[in-house]
Motif scaffolding. Structure first.
Motif, PDB file in Angstrom:
ATOM      1  N   LEU A  24     -12.396   7.301   0.467  1.00  0.00           N
ATOM      2  CA  LEU A  24     -11.957   6.886   1.328  1.00  0.00           C
ATOM      3  C   LEU A  24     -10.467   6.790   0.500  1.00  0.00           C
ATOM      4  CD1 LEU A  24     -13.533   3.380   1.196  1.00  0.00           C
ATOM      5  CD2 LEU A  24     -13.954   4.990   2.908  1.00  0.00           C
ATOM      6  N   ASP A  25      -9.656   6.518   1.619  1.00  0.00           N
ATOM      7  CA  ASP A  25      -7.999   6.316   1.359  1.00  0.00           C
ATOM      8  C   ASP A  25      -8.533   5.223   0.810  1.00  0.00           C
ATOM      9  OD1 ASP A  25      -6.997   8.793   1.711  1.00  0.00           O
ATOM     10  OD2 ASP A  25      -7.167   8.199   4.223  1.00  0.00           O
ATOM     11  N   VAL A  26      -7.388   4.978  -0.760  1.00  0.00           N
ATOM     12  CA  VAL A  26      -7.180   3.276  -0.787  1.00  0.00           C
ATOM     13  C   VAL A  26      -5.727   3.157  -1.220  1.00  0.00           C
ATOM     14  CG1 VAL A  26      -7.878   1.823  -3.086  1.00  0.00           C
ATOM     15  CG2 VAL A  26      -8.864   3.303  -2.133  1.00  0.00           C
ATOM     16  N   SER A  27      -5.767   1.792  -0.397  1.00  0.00           N
ATOM     17  CA  SER A  27      -4.742   1.266  -0.404  1.00  0.00           C
ATOM     18  C   SER A  27      -4.547  -0.193  -1.127  1.00  0.00           C
ATOM     19  CB  SER A  27      -3.511   0.629   1.339  1.00  0.00           C
ATOM     20  OG  SER A  27      -3.593   1.708   2.250  1.00  0.00           O
ATOM     21  N   GLN A  28      -3.271  -0.628  -2.123  1.00  0.00           N
ATOM     22  CA  GLN A  28      -3.605  -1.779  -2.354  1.00  0.00           C
ATOM     23  C   GLN A  28      -2.232  -2.901  -1.973  1.00  0.00           C
ATOM     24  OE1 GLN A  28      -3.162  -1.018  -7.028  1.00  0.00           O
ATOM     25  NE2 GLN A  28      -5.768  -0.614  -6.793  1.00  0.00           N
ATOM     26  N   ILE A  29      -2.362  -4.239  -1.835  1.00  0.00           N
ATOM     27  CA  ILE A  29      -1.379  -4.870  -1.745  1.00  0.00           C
ATOM     28  C   ILE A  29      -1.403  -5.736  -2.625  1.00  0.00           C
ATOM     29  CG2 ILE A  29      -0.866  -6.766  -0.212  1.00  0.00           C
ATOM     30  CD1 ILE A  29      -1.871  -5.637   1.662  1.00  0.00           C
ATOM     31  N   ASP A  30      -0.269  -5.326  -3.618  1.00  0.00           N
ATOM     32  CA  ASP A  30      -0.073  -5.614  -5.267  1.00  0.00           C
ATOM     33  C   ASP A  30       0.743  -6.985  -5.382  1.00  0.00           C
ATOM     34  OD1 ASP A  30       1.756  -3.433  -5.123  1.00  0.00           O
ATOM     35  OD2 ASP A  30       1.008  -2.166  -5.944  1.00  0.00           O
ATOM     36  N   GLU A  31       0.815  -7.491  -4.447  1.00  0.00           N
ATOM     37  CA  GLU A  31       2.652  -8.671  -4.155  1.00  0.00           C
ATOM     38  C   GLU A  31       1.870  -9.788  -4.014  1.00  0.00           C
ATOM     39  OE1 GLU A  31       7.329  -8.312  -2.574  1.00  0.00           O
ATOM     40  OE2 GLU A  31       5.181  -6.630  -2.527  1.00  0.00           O
ATOM     41  N   LEU A  32       1.861 -10.704  -3.995  1.00  0.00           N
ATOM     42  CA  LEU A  32       1.801 -12.017  -3.560  1.00  0.00           C
ATOM     43  C   LEU A  32       3.248 -12.166  -2.512  1.00  0.00           C
ATOM     44  CD1 LEU A  32      -0.182 -13.968  -6.423  1.00  0.00           C
ATOM     45  CD2 LEU A  32      -0.817 -13.352  -3.644  1.00  0.00           C
ATOM     46  N   PRO A  33       2.997 -12.546  -1.543  1.00  0.00           N
ATOM     47  CA  PRO A  33       4.058 -13.775  -0.938  1.00  0.00           C
ATOM     48  C   PRO A  33       5.170 -14.645  -1.321  1.00  0.00           C
ATOM     49  CG  PRO A  33       2.500 -13.901   0.600  1.00  0.00           C
ATOM     50  CD  PRO A  33       1.498 -13.523  -0.536  1.00  0.00           C
ATOM     51  N   PRO A  34       6.275 -14.322  -1.406  1.00  0.00           N
ATOM     52  CA  PRO A  34       7.397 -15.449  -2.655  1.00  0.00           C
ATOM     53  C   PRO A  34       6.767 -17.047  -2.107  1.00  0.00           C
ATOM     54  CG  PRO A  34       8.293 -14.567  -0.560  1.00  0.00           C
ATOM     55  CD  PRO A  34       6.999 -13.804  -0.598  1.00  0.00           C
ATOM     56  N   GLY A  35       7.524 -18.055  -3.067  1.00  0.00           N
ATOM     57  CA  GLY A  35       7.113 -19.009  -2.690  1.00  0.00           C
ATOM     58  C   GLY A  35       5.890 -19.459  -3.221  1.00  0.00           C
ATOM     59  N   ARG A  36       4.868 -18.508  -3.051  1.00  0.00           N
ATOM     60  CA  ARG A  36       4.048 -19.018  -4.190  1.00  0.00           C
ATOM     61  C   ARG A  36       4.068 -19.585  -5.538  1.00  0.00           C
ATOM     62  NH1 ARG A  36      -1.504 -17.890  -1.331  1.00  0.00           N
ATOM     63  NH2 ARG A  36      -1.184 -17.405   0.175  1.00  0.00           N
ATOM     64  N   GLN A  37       3.084 -20.781  -5.947  1.00  0.00           N
ATOM     65  CA  GLN A  37       3.441 -21.671  -6.844  1.00  0.00           C
ATOM     66  C   GLN A  37       1.698 -21.174  -8.075  1.00  0.00           C
ATOM     67  OE1 GLN A  37       4.695 -25.475  -7.844  1.00  0.00           O
ATOM     68  NE2 GLN A  37       4.844 -25.780  -5.432  1.00  0.00           N
ATOM     69  N   ALA A  38       2.560 -20.874  -8.948  1.00  0.00           N
ATOM     70  CA  ALA A  38       0.907 -20.059  -9.833  1.00  0.00           C
ATOM     71  C   ALA A  38      -0.355 -21.272 -10.106  1.00  0.00           C
ATOM     72  CB  ALA A  38       1.211 -19.756 -11.142  1.00  0.00           C
ATOM     73  N   ILE A  39      -1.017 -21.055  -9.713  1.00  0.00           N
ATOM     74  CA  ILE A  39      -1.844 -22.096 -10.296  1.00  0.00           C
ATOM     75  C   ILE A  39      -2.254 -22.680 -11.195  1.00  0.00           C
ATOM     76  CG2 ILE A  39      -4.830 -22.819  -9.905  1.00  0.00           C
ATOM     77  CD1 ILE A  39      -4.526 -20.494  -7.289  1.00  0.00           C
ATOM     78  N   GLN A  40      -2.531 -23.731 -12.138  1.00  0.00           N
ATOM     79  CA  GLN A  40      -2.538 -24.155 -13.353  1.00  0.00           C
ATOM     80  C   GLN A  40      -3.916 -23.957 -13.543  1.00  0.00           C
ATOM     81  OE1 GLN A  40       0.700 -27.157 -14.571  1.00  0.00           O
ATOM     82  NE2 GLN A  40      -1.609 -28.110 -16.196  1.00  0.00           N
ATOM     83  N   THR A  41      -4.249 -23.243 -14.889  1.00  0.00           N
ATOM     84  CA  THR A  41      -5.595 -22.824 -15.434  1.00  0.00           C
ATOM     85  C   THR A  41      -6.098 -23.591 -16.507  1.00  0.00           C
ATOM     86  OG1 THR A  41      -5.511 -20.979 -14.081  1.00  0.00           O
ATOM     87  CG2 THR A  41      -7.870 -21.062 -14.825  1.00  0.00           C
ATOM     88  N   THR A  42      -6.488 -24.534 -16.383  1.00  0.00           N
ATOM     89  CA  THR A  42      -6.863 -25.203 -17.871  1.00  0.00           C
ATOM     90  C   THR A  42      -9.012 -24.802 -18.395  1.00  0.00           C
ATOM     91  OG1 THR A  42      -5.593 -26.440 -17.761  1.00  0.00           O
ATOM     92  CG2 THR A  42      -6.780 -26.863 -19.732  1.00  0.00           C
TER      93      THR A  42
END
Length: 828
Positions: free
Chosen positions: A573-591
């Motif tokens: 297959l030909d592989v494409s990667q969307i390696d960028e998130l839309p702006p304004g997304r807050q990081a999820i605080q993970t604990t």
């Protein structure tokens, strides 16, 4: 007139053992493809040979098995690959045992043979060994040992040469007693001080061998343990003591470990030497020792002995790779590689052998995948689609946001593909929330504006419903109809959809496996989009594509995988990667939490609900398990509703619920009728509720990292700060390290890489439908550099000669390996 005597039927012939075994071996080498011979196919030859062979020395039940085996080759070509493999292996065993019976029963009854001069051990040792020779004839093996090796599927010299060790232990490093360090594998040469062998006073069936040795730097005690009545014999124990008299020089190899009596060697191999500088003749002591996969009744010493006897034949292996390729990648020849993968001269020779054989595994795999992609492009013609048009432009206008740079790059790659007459076969990888669906919509609209119908298939009704909702929202603004087809769709609606598809008035159908049913017929299917494609089998994906004339195919996955795994699973297959998130997304605080922190988790949930937010609580089980001390979704739902959050409305969602029940529960949660929903992993993908801000995952150590990342992606989809709480009930240090990865990163590609290192690629992808090839030596985790080199070499080879005809040995090797790994022929 005298009646003529009836014709005498031809006497059945004895089996041509060598020819039969060779044909079975070649069929196995060529990937069980039912080879075409000069006169017969392989299956025809086997069936006829077995039916016409005389085996009077077999018992009645063995005679019956012989005939049954012959009959099974009637439909050999119709069997799936795994059943062909089993039939060939069973037949090889059947022939081998019949041949042994023949030698024991028939040969003594035949006419006496002239007496042969006795063969000396030197002549036996120097006897020429061929690759196709049976193991029976190897020096030091014989019929009984060959019978045991047959349990491992080893019948010929070639078989055992390519039976790679699963590991090696390096006993070649010789050290002094004072220099021993725990955890190292070493060899000591020292003098025996005393030796004792006795039955354990605590366990009468256990015999203890106790040897004390000394060199110029110190003294050490070695122990070996023998379980069984025969070792209790006083004569056997005294015999062991006589083998190691005080003053004898011994070499001892093993893993250095610490015991309550001090440092020692774990279950050491010991050999007595003629003198302190004497040569070590053992197959294990003082050398790099191969460790082979074994089965019951087969001892490691037997496999090592047979390999040693077969190694001279490694020089007869023909080199399939061109010299230029070997030189450019600094690879040793195949003969040297085979010799040193078994009994290397030193650790450097072992590394070079592994590197060559690992390169081979990856190189032929990539070569096959690239050739398959090339052939698909050459033999399949699709309909070029218009990448530019009114629908696509109008869609850009109605979107309330701009595409990220990564989305724009991937859209450009897709539109370039669909403008070509060669059918697109592209995989789009993207992290949770990266915007894969909206990219796919551009491709769907390009196909629709070109006059073709489209289909989007998802693995679950929940995910299909989610896609349908989004697409209806967008397509309504473009005045385009879209329908949903799942297992829950009513009969009347199904008939309506089928009618619209056949007339061509329905441009897009979204659905689950229901799309591949025979009754679903498109008038002109031009583009297929498959979401979470790894959850479908190869045949399921192919059936959807067969609804049209070689439609363009776009597959998507929200489970990012490392490039090495993508090259192996999706090398065609030909592989494409969307390696960028839309702006304004807050990081999820993970604990990461432990059960003692549960009060803090519940306080956070109450605070978020008080602010109008919603919460997921995820568990690994639906019902209580007697074997596993895990909370179940059902009992936890009752506890949270009745005891912990009596003032909240707590819902329940799990995979055993009917589709309509699941849809109703998710709709109620989406509409805000409940504040907390207790669920199993059924919400892993496809549930998009922006108001949900807390994800509490019970027994988080039970999930893979990629799955945890998917679950975490159910929150953080709105404008509010979101939280992921990983409740860890395990004290295992590795479990803690895995969950720490989730705290450290929100990059799905990096998390998948770490998950692969912790659990292995088969577990990451799911062993049932992973599509991972069976590699003997290569590791997708540890040998990523070798895979990249092999991919590059394969691309260059095909660029120079797409048919590989200039390298006939390499082409033949590829055919054989491709058959074994993938099934079917690569060259037609």
């Amino acid at each position: 007139m005298v009646d003529s005597a009836p014709p005498i039927p031809p006497a059945p012939t004895l089996p041509d053992w060598t020819r039969l075994q060779r044909s079975l071996a070649v069929e196995a080498e060529r990937g069980f493809s039912d080879l075409e011979g000069k006169e017969f196919r392989f299956s025809q030859f086997l069936k006829q040979s077995l039916e016409t062979s005389a085996v009077p020395f077999l018992k009645p039940d063995e005679q019956e098995r012989w005939q049954q085996t012959a009959a099974r080759f009637e439909k050999y070509s119709e069997l799936p690959l795994n059943k062909r493999q089993h039939l060939v292996a069973e037949t090889r065993r059947l022939l081998y045992h019949a041949q042994q019976d023949y030698r024991r029963v028939i040969e003594p009854e035949s006419a006496p043979k002239p007496k042969q001069p006795k063969t000396t051990s030197l002549e036996t040792k120097n006897r020429e060994i061929t690759l196709d020779q049976e193991l029976t004839y190897l020096p030091g093996v014989g019929p009984k040992s060959a019978d045991k090796l047959a349990k491992l599927g080893l019948y010929s010299v070639r078989d055992i040469l390519f039976y790679y060790p699963r590991d090696h232990i390096d006993y070649a490093r010789q050290v002094k007693i004072a220099d021993l360090e725990v955890g190292e594998t070493v060899t000591l040469v020292a003098t025996v001080r005393r030796c004792n062998c006795f039955s354990s006073p605590k366990n009468s069936k256990l015999t203890i061998f106790d040897l004390t040795i000394r060199d110029a730097t110190g003294q050490i005690k070695l122990n070996r343990f023998f379980a069984g009545n025969r070792f209790r014999s006083r004569g056997w124990q005294e015999g062991q003591k006589r083998l190691y008299p005080p003053g004898a020089i011994v070499a001892a190899s093993g893993l250095v470990k610490s015991s309550k009596y001090g440092i020692t060697l774990d279950n050491p191999d010991i050999e007595v030497l003629d003198h302190s500088g004497g040569e070590i003749d053992s197959l294990t002591v003082g050398r790099v020792v191969p460790i082979y996969p074994l089965t019951e009744g087969v001892q490691p010493a037997l496999v090592r002995r047979a390999v040693i006897a077969a190694l001279p034949a490694a020089k007869k292996l023909k080199e399939p790779l061109p010299e230029a390729l070997l030189n450019s990648h600094n690879l040793v020849g195949i003969g040297d590689a085979i010799a040193n993968i078994h009994f290397p001269e030193n650790s450097t020779a072992l590394d070079r052998a592994r590197r060559r054989l690992i390169f081979d595994e990856f190189f032929y795999l990539q070569l096959g995948l690239l050739l398959r992609r090339q052939q698909q492009r050459q033999t399949q013609q699709s309909n070029p689609l218009s990448a530019r048009g009114e629908l696509v432009e109008r869609f850009y206008d109605v979107l309330p946001f701009q595409f990220t740079d990564a989305q724009q790059r991937v859209v450009k790659e897709i539109l370039t593909d669909i403008e070509s007459p060669e059918p697109m076969n592209r995989l789009v990888q993207g992290d949770v929330g990266a915007g894969k669906t909206v990219v796919a919509v551009v491709a769907l609209l390009a196909a629709i504006q070109s006059g073709y119908q489209t289909a989007l298939m998802a693995p679950t009704e929940v995910l299909a419903e989610q896609h349908y909702r989004k697409l209806v929202e967008w397509f309504n603004q473009l005045h385009l109809p879209v329908e949903l087809l799942t297992g829950s769709t009513k009969a009347a609606k199904r008939r309506e959809i089928a009618s619209q598809l056949e007339t061509g008035e329905l441009p897009l159908l979204v659905g689950t496996h229901a799309l591949i049913e025979d009754k679903v017929q498109f008038q002109s299917l031009g583009l297929v989009v498959i979401d979470e494609q790894h959850r479908f089998g190869v045949q399921q994906r192919a059936r959807l594509q067969q609804k049209g004339q070689h439609p363009h195919v776009l597959t998507m996955t929200a489970t990012p995988i490392p490039r090495t795994l993508a090259l192996t699973l999706h090398g065609d297959l030909d592989v494409s990667q969307i390696d960028e998130l839309p702006p304004g997304r807050q990081a999820i605080q993970t604990t990461m939490l432990t059960p003692k922190d549960r009060t803090h988790a519940y306080d956070l949930i109450r605070r978020e609900v008080a602010m109008g937010r919603q919460v997921y609580v995820v568990l690994p089980l639906v019902e209580e398990s007697e074997k596993l001390d895990l909370k179940s979704a059902i009992s936890e739902h009752e506890r949270l509703q009745n005891t912990v959050f009596p003032n909240f409305k707590v819902g329940l969602l799990h995979g055993r619920m009917k589709s309509a029940e699941k849809d109703a529960e998710i709709s109620r949660f989406r509409d805000g009728e409940m504040q907390v929903i207790v669920s199993t992993t059924v919400i892993e993908v496809g549930v998009d509720i922006p108001n949900a801000t807390v994800m509490l995952i019970e027994h988080a150590e039970r999930f893979g990292l990629s799955q945890l990342h998917q679950l975490r992606g159910r929150v953080g989809r709105g404008a509010h700060q979101s939280f992921c709480l990983l409740m860890n009930s395990s004290k295992n240090e590795t479990a803690k390290q895995r969950l720490k990865v989730m705290e450290q990163s929100q990059d799905g590609f990096w998390i998948s890489e770490m998950d692969m290192r912790f659990r292995g690629p088969g577990e990451v992808m799911g062993t049932r439908q992973s599509g991972l090839p069976d590699l003997a030596l290569a590791s997708l985790v540890d040998d990523q550099e070798a895979l990249e080199l092999a991919r590059d070499a394969a691309e260059k080879a095909i660029a120079q000669d797409p048919t590989l005809e200039r390298w006939p040995l390499m082409r033949t090797e590829l055919e054989q390996r491709y058959q074994r790994l993938m099934g079917g022929a690569i060259f037609t």
